[in-house]
Design a protein around this motif. Structure first.
Motif, PDB file in Angstrom:
ATOM      1  N   SER A  29      11.465  11.314   4.360  1.00 17.10           N
ATOM      2  CA  SER A  29      11.960  11.347   5.735  1.00 17.10           C
ATOM      3  C   SER A  29      12.080   9.883   6.182  1.00 17.10           C
ATOM      4  N   GLN A  41      11.221  18.823   5.070  1.00 17.41           N
ATOM      5  CA  GLN A  41      10.687  18.096   3.917  1.00 17.41           C
ATOM      6  C   GLN A  41      10.148  19.085   2.909  1.00 17.41           C
ATOM      7  N   TYR A 146       6.763  13.223   1.357  1.00 14.95           N
ATOM      8  CA  TYR A 146       5.986  14.466   1.469  1.00 14.95           C
ATOM      9  C   TYR A 146       4.569  14.182   0.994  1.00 14.95           C
TER      10      TYR A 146
END
Ligand code: SF4
Length: 257
Positions: A29, A41, A146
């Motif tokens: 992101s 995500q 993530y």
């Protein structure tokens, strides 16, 4: 639309783009992401669409473009998200290649520690890999991966891929002011890229409205320093610092992502 262009690309010439996963699915992101917020995500690979339909659509579009007297340099898998999330990636590359065009994939390499991802990417004629930082705390700031992703494993996967890959490998490093643009950070990236041995290392800055307003381009002096460092350590370095030019083509409905 799954297939768009050809659109102009400074890296790839006239590129027919293929968007083969739903928008805004990415293991990262990035603060500079031009797709804005609202990301999903994810790290699990899936078959998002029927790859046969996409391959057929590519074939039809290639025929239309050629019949219109235009040319295409690459078919590029470049969705509004991360292409290696598609578990049909390898099959799609091999399905497209018989049209006689080179196939490129632009990846952030977030999943490249996986053998199946490296295998899929190995079919591509050109792979572009994003390396914004090799420092864990900086990567967290700029790419915001993530939570289950480990940078060390990503970097190991990149090196393993670079070692085995027989196609054309290029890299892209996006420099955000006061985040990943200090000389030490850039030096460490360049050192890592030198181990990869890419054909070209692109030094980029955000040129479109970013996901977070403070994610602005590095200053000219830092950009120049980064370019010099990349040239010195990697050999081939190029700037990627402006909008891709608009392309006067009846097929170009979109600008390069
Ligand atoms: S890797 Fe690309 S698509 Fe994913 S968040 Fe970063 S800029 Fe956006």
């Amino acid at each position: 639309m799954m297939v768009f262009g050809p659109v102009p690309s400074r890296r790839l010439g006239r590129s027919l783009g293929v968007s083969h996963i739903p928008a805004k699915k990415c293991p990262y992101s990035c603060v500079y992401c031009q797709l804005g917020g609202g990301y999903r995500q994810i790290v699990a690979r899936s078959a998002f669409y029927d790859s046969k339909n996409i391959i057929d659509e590519v074939k039809v579009r290639v025929e239309q473009v050629i019949n219109a007297g235009e040319s295409i340099d690459y078919v590029t898998l470049v969705p509004d998200g991360e292409p290696t999330l598609d578990q049909n990636l390898g099959a799609m590359i091999r399905g497209v290649q018989p049209v006689g065009l080179r196939v490129a994939v632009m990846t952030n390499a977030s999943l490249i520690s996986r053998l199946d991802v490296r295998n899929d990417l190995s079919y591509a004629d050109l792979v572009s890999i994003k390396v914004d930082s090799v420092d864990k705390h900086v990567c967290r700031k700029v790419n915001r991966p993530y939570r289950s992703l480990a940078l060390e494993r990503i970097l190991d996967g990149i090196l393993e891929f670079a070692h085995d890959y027989r196609g054309e490998l290029i890299t892209e490093t996006m420099l955000v002011r006061d985040v990943n643009d200090d000389e030490g950070c850039v030096n460490r990236v360049a050192q890592f890229l030198s181990l990869m041995g890419p054909a070209r290392a692109y030094v980029a800055i955000p040129t479109r409205p970013p996901a977070l307003a403070w994610a602005v381009p590095t200053e000219a002096a830092s950009l120049n320093t980064a370019y010099q460092v990349m040239r010195q350590k990697v050999g081939q370095a190029e700037y990627l610092i402006g909008y891709e030019p608009k392309f006067d083509s009846v097929w170009a409905h979109a600008e390069w992502p």
